[in-house]
Design an enzyme around this catalytic site. Structure first.
Site, mmCIF file in Angstrom:
data_model
loop_
_atom_site.group_PDB
_atom_site.id
_atom_site.type_symbol
_atom_site.label_atom_id
_atom_site.label_comp_id
_atom_site.label_asym_id
_atom_site.label_seq_id
_atom_site.Cartn_x
_atom_site.Cartn_y
_atom_site.Cartn_z
ATOM 1 N N ILE A 18 0.751 -1.299 -0.042
ATOM 2 C CA ILE A 18 -0.065 -0.159 -0.035
ATOM 3 C C ILE A 18 0.821 1.245 -0.111
ATOM 4 C CG2 ILE A 18 -0.508 0.304 2.482
ATOM 5 C CD1 ILE A 18 -2.882 0.503 -0.449
ATOM 6 N N SER A 40 12.032 1.427 6.937
ATOM 7 C CA SER A 40 11.897 0.024 6.327
ATOM 8 C C SER A 40 12.830 -0.891 6.888
ATOM 9 C CB SER A 40 11.840 0.022 4.811
ATOM 10 O OG SER A 40 11.930 -1.330 4.397
ATOM 11 N N ARG A 41 12.435 -2.139 7.199
ATOM 12 C CA ARG A 41 13.200 -3.085 7.535
ATOM 13 C C ARG A 41 13.972 -3.604 6.482
ATOM 14 N NH1 ARG A 41 9.296 -7.381 9.691
ATOM 15 N NH2 ARG A 41 8.586 -6.756 7.655
ATOM 16 N N LYS A 94 -5.645 1.783 7.695
ATOM 17 C CA LYS A 94 -6.716 0.914 8.225
ATOM 18 C C LYS A 94 -6.460 -0.519 8.474
ATOM 19 C CE LYS A 94 -8.125 -1.508 5.767
ATOM 20 N NZ LYS A 94 -7.710 -2.875 4.645
ATOM 21 N N ASP A 172 -9.781 -7.772 6.634
ATOM 22 C CA ASP A 172 -8.990 -6.859 6.310
ATOM 23 C C ASP A 172 -9.316 -6.066 5.083
ATOM 24 O OD1 ASP A 172 -6.299 -5.623 6.317
ATOM 25 O OD2 ASP A 172 -6.624 -6.392 4.331
HETATM 26 P P1 NAP Z 1 2.658 -5.565 2.930
HETATM 27 O O1 NAP Z 1 2.547 -5.346 1.733
HETATM 28 O O2 NAP Z 1 2.585 -6.969 3.554
HETATM 29 O O3 NAP Z 1 3.334 -4.366 3.669
HETATM 30 C C1 NAP Z 1 3.512 -4.193 5.199
HETATM 31 C C2 NAP Z 1 4.876 -3.438 5.264
HETATM 32 O O4 NAP Z 1 5.087 -3.258 6.773
HETATM 33 C C3 NAP Z 1 5.740 -4.580 5.031
HETATM 34 O O5 NAP Z 1 6.393 -4.660 3.571
HETATM 35 C C4 NAP Z 1 6.925 -4.080 5.995
HETATM 36 O O6 NAP Z 1 7.858 -3.066 5.300
HETATM 37 C C5 NAP Z 1 6.337 -3.588 7.149
HETATM 38 N N1 NAP Z 1 6.368 -4.381 8.154
HETATM 39 C C6 NAP Z 1 6.725 -3.908 9.606
HETATM 40 N N2 NAP Z 1 6.676 -4.949 10.386
HETATM 41 C C7 NAP Z 1 5.997 -5.912 9.767
HETATM 42 C C8 NAP Z 1 5.823 -7.301 10.329
HETATM 43 N N3 NAP Z 1 5.829 -7.659 11.528
HETATM 44 N N4 NAP Z 1 5.216 -8.204 9.346
HETATM 45 C C9 NAP Z 1 4.989 -7.854 8.132
HETATM 46 N N5 NAP Z 1 5.416 -6.626 7.569
HETATM 47 C C10 NAP Z 1 5.884 -5.504 8.704
HETATM 48 O O7 NAP Z 1 1.093 -4.892 3.537
HETATM 49 P P2 NAP Z 1 0.070 -3.941 2.704
HETATM 50 O O8 NAP Z 1 -0.775 -4.441 1.849
HETATM 51 O O9 NAP Z 1 1.057 -2.848 2.162
HETATM 52 O O10 NAP Z 1 -0.862 -3.583 4.106
HETATM 53 C C11 NAP Z 1 -0.334 -2.659 5.136
HETATM 54 C C12 NAP Z 1 -1.593 -1.934 5.818
HETATM 55 O O11 NAP Z 1 -2.286 -1.299 4.837
HETATM 56 C C13 NAP Z 1 -2.617 -2.899 6.358
HETATM 57 O O12 NAP Z 1 -2.925 -2.355 7.441
HETATM 58 C C14 NAP Z 1 -3.720 -3.185 5.192
HETATM 59 O O13 NAP Z 1 -4.816 -3.391 5.641
HETATM 60 C C15 NAP Z 1 -3.472 -1.561 4.567
HETATM 61 N N6 NAP Z 1 -3.819 -1.492 3.323
HETATM 62 C C16 NAP Z 1 -3.681 -2.376 2.420
HETATM 63 C C17 NAP Z 1 -4.156 -2.220 1.250
HETATM 64 C C18 NAP Z 1 -3.676 -2.983 0.006
HETATM 65 O O14 NAP Z 1 -4.164 -3.141 -1.107
HETATM 66 N N7 NAP Z 1 -2.684 -3.946 -0.043
HETATM 67 C C19 NAP Z 1 -5.127 -1.367 0.965
HETATM 68 C C20 NAP Z 1 -5.529 -0.413 1.784
HETATM 69 C C21 NAP Z 1 -5.064 -0.569 3.158
HETATM 70 P P3 NAP Z 1 9.250 -3.086 5.777
HETATM 71 O O15 NAP Z 1 9.974 -4.150 5.019
HETATM 72 O O16 NAP Z 1 9.596 -1.936 4.825
HETATM 73 O O17 NAP Z 1 9.626 -2.863 7.046
#
Ligand code: NAP
Length: 318
Positions: A18, A40-41, A94, A172
């Site tokens: 996101i 970022s990690r 969110k 989610d």
């Molecule tokens: P994602 O692709 O898994 O990314 C989350 C990022 O958070 C990871 O890349 C990581 O980045 C960081 N992170 C830090 N601690 C972590 C841990 N313990 N486990 C996993 N990741 C960790 O997820 P995302 O889809 O972007 O979603 C993140 C948030 O945005 C959620 O709350 C989701 O509901 C919301 N969201 C997502 C979407 C969508 O379409 N994907 C849409 C709207 C809202 P680093 O490696 O940089 O630390």
């Protein structure tokens, strides 16, 4: 866009899907914010300072007054707490947290520190949501049907956190529907029954059926499913005493009695950043927990159903 003195430097924490798909492009388009750093990690973002922990960012960059937290909800509290304690404004993706109490604690801290806390619900900024709310304002709601069915392999490839406790599973995306529901209905609803389907070995549901009531005779039914292949469905249908409303494509399209009213571009995150800017400018916060309360209640009232194991083969087959 060229950075100006008046732009607010903002840092993104958690550079995942996101952050890259929506936050960075919206900040790039924003007349108010400019991306100044990331935490970022694993990832690296060119052109801005990169930190590996929130603590390091807060210490090194007191000139960055705002943070957008884009990591999974289970690990957001600590970062948000540290940022607010350091006097920074915080936007939460969110859902705003893994529990209701932790977000309330952040709300209290934000007030105490005079900072903005924005618990964002991006679907509320979908093109047709505000018009739906206006149309429903003077009408008596009889029946609401939410159908939110998508393919988890397509939208969450390899994301383990969605299946872990606090990751919410199908809620989610499902909480997006609830964020729209709670924005458009003229009267609040509450969960009455819930059935959650858990794949063997997973801590979060892959499907859910949730019923709500509003004390005024309205029937509200929601079906969430992450096993939908082919066309994806994000629809809310509302029958009132004076016509029917259909919101589709997650709030992007609106039809009244079958006649199309609206179809718009996906600029939800531009709306979020405009709102964040306004909250900072006015010294206020926006923390509406009602969608998260419904999910918590759905878990509290849940009848549990065990379903087939889910194997995430999306990464290898992508
Ligand atoms: P994602 O692709 O898994 O990314 C989350 C990022 O958070 C990871 O890349 C990581 O980045 C960081 N992170 C830090 N601690 C972590 C841990 N313990 N486990 C996993 N990741 C960790 O997820 P995302 O889809 O972007 O979603 C993140 C948030 O945005 C959620 O709350 C989701 O509901 C919301 N969201 C997502 C979407 C969508 O379409 N994907 C849409 C709207 C809202 P680093 O490696 O940089 O630390």
């Amino acid at each position: 866009m060229t950075a100006t003195e008046t732009e607010i430097p903002v840092a993104i924490v958690g550079v995942g899907k996101i952050a890259r798909d929506q936050h960075m492009p919206s900040i790039e388009r924003s007349p108010t914010f400019r991306l100044a750093a990331v935490v970022s990690r694993n990832a690296h973002v060119d052109g801005v300072e990169n930190f590996s922990t929130v603590g390091a960012l807060l210490e090194a960059r007191p000139d960055i007054p705002a943070l957008a937290l884009c990591m999974p909800p289970q690990v957001r509290f600590e970062a948000a707490h540290a940022a607010l304690l350091a006097g920074r404004h915080v936007m939460l993706e969110k859902p705003p947290g893994a529990t209701i109490a932790e977000v309330r604690a952040l709300q209290w801290l934000a007030t105490d520190k005079g900072c903005t806390l924005f618990a964002s619900w991006h679907s509320r900024y979908a093109h047709a949501v505000d018009d739906a709310r206006q149309w429903l304002k003077e009408r008596a709601v009889r029946h609401v049907s939410i159908v939110w069915k998508e393919d988890v392999r397509r939208w969450h490839p390899g994301q383990d956190w969605v299946w872990q406790a606090g990751g919410l599973g199908v809620f989610d995306p499902g909480i997006n529907a609830l964020s729209i529901l709670t924005a458009i209905l003229p009267h609040p609803v509450h969960v009455t029954t819930s059935e959650l389907s858990f794949p063997q070995g997973r801590d979060a549901p892959i499907a859910a059926r949730v019923d709500f009531a509003n004390g005024r005779g309205a029937v509200v039914e929601a079906v969430f499913d992450w096993r939908q292949e082919g066309p994806q469905t994000w629809d809310i249908d509302v029958v009132t005493d004076d016509g029917t409303l259909k919101l589709s494509d997650g709030g992007a399209r609106l039809a009244i009695d079958g006649a199309k009213r609206h179809a718009g571009d996906d600029r939800e995150y531009d709306g979020l950043y405009a709102r964040f800017a306004n909250l900072i400018a006015t010294g206020t916060s926006d923390v509406d927990l009602s969608p998260l309360v419904h999910v918590a209640d759905a878990f509290m009232l849940a009848r549990r159903v065990n379903v087939a194991p889910f194997d995430d083969d999306s990464v290898s087959s992508a």
